[in-house]
Design an enzyme around this catalytic site. Sequence first.
Site, mmCIF file in Angstrom:
data_model
loop_
_atom_site.group_PDB
_atom_site.id
_atom_site.type_symbol
_atom_site.label_atom_id
_atom_site.label_comp_id
_atom_site.label_asym_id
_atom_site.label_seq_id
_atom_site.Cartn_x
_atom_site.Cartn_y
_atom_site.Cartn_z
ATOM 1 N N LYS A 1 0.827 -1.204 0.000
ATOM 2 C CA LYS A 1 0.000 0.000 0.000
ATOM 3 C C LYS A 1 0.866 1.262 0.000
ATOM 4 O O LYS A 1 0.615 2.198 -0.773
ATOM 5 C CB LYS A 1 -0.935 0.013 1.216
ATOM 6 C CG LYS A 1 -1.914 1.179 1.215
ATOM 7 C CD LYS A 1 -2.885 1.094 2.379
ATOM 8 C CE LYS A 1 -2.218 1.484 3.686
ATOM 9 N NZ LYS A 1 -3.172 1.585 4.805
ATOM 10 N N ASP B 1 -6.774 1.390 0.911
ATOM 11 C CA ASP B 1 -6.850 1.430 2.370
ATOM 12 C C ASP B 1 -8.273 1.058 2.783
ATOM 13 O O ASP B 1 -9.074 0.599 1.967
ATOM 14 C CB ASP B 1 -6.454 2.817 2.888
ATOM 15 C CG ASP B 1 -7.470 3.887 2.528
ATOM 16 O OD1 ASP B 1 -8.366 3.622 1.691
ATOM 17 O OD2 ASP B 1 -7.393 4.994 3.091
#
Length: 210
Positions: free
Chosen positions: A120, A138
């Site tokens: 991420k 997220d």
Amino acid sequence: MNKEKRTQIFTRLRDQNPNPTTELNYSSPFELLIAVILSAQATDVGVNKATDKLFPIANTPKAIFDLGVDGLKEYIKTIGLFNAKAENVIKTCKMLIDLHDSEVPDTRDALEALPGVGRKTANVVLNTAFKQPAMAVDTHIFRVSNRTGIAPGKNVLEVEKRLVRLIPKDFLLDAHHWLILHGRYVCKARKPQCGSCIIEDLCEFKEKTS
């Protein structure tokens, strides 16, 4: 959800916010990298309060490395998990100095090799600093993708791959920012604000609040 509906959704999000960006404060790829590492399980507001004090003092790999773990902790101790994050940031700075001439690399493999940098974080840096069409999923983006029907998936990686595949190419570069802001301020976890949502009529969520 069909392609036409996705196109309409992102057209509206773009019209509302033509130049979206992260809410983390940064002025270089390195500052962005450090801010994103610090942002894990922390708010952007909290990270900005810390980096607004840190970056004027140290905003290069060498300058932060020279602070040492204990010196860095003084600047980031208001952020959750600051002990582990300080260790990772110092190790990352050392690797940037030793392996990358103090520059942030622009490839996923090189970024993910840095301590404290997962998929991420790498995607945020690739997308925001280097303008690559990467999708950092997220909790907000995962929720919005599933709730609206834009790109449903059982886990983060599944949603990421579907978003990259399904979002029309014209919107892919900025889609990460539109989706995260939409999830943060409109399509909230506990009570989505469907009545003030610009894509309510296109959203396939069955339990709308309006």
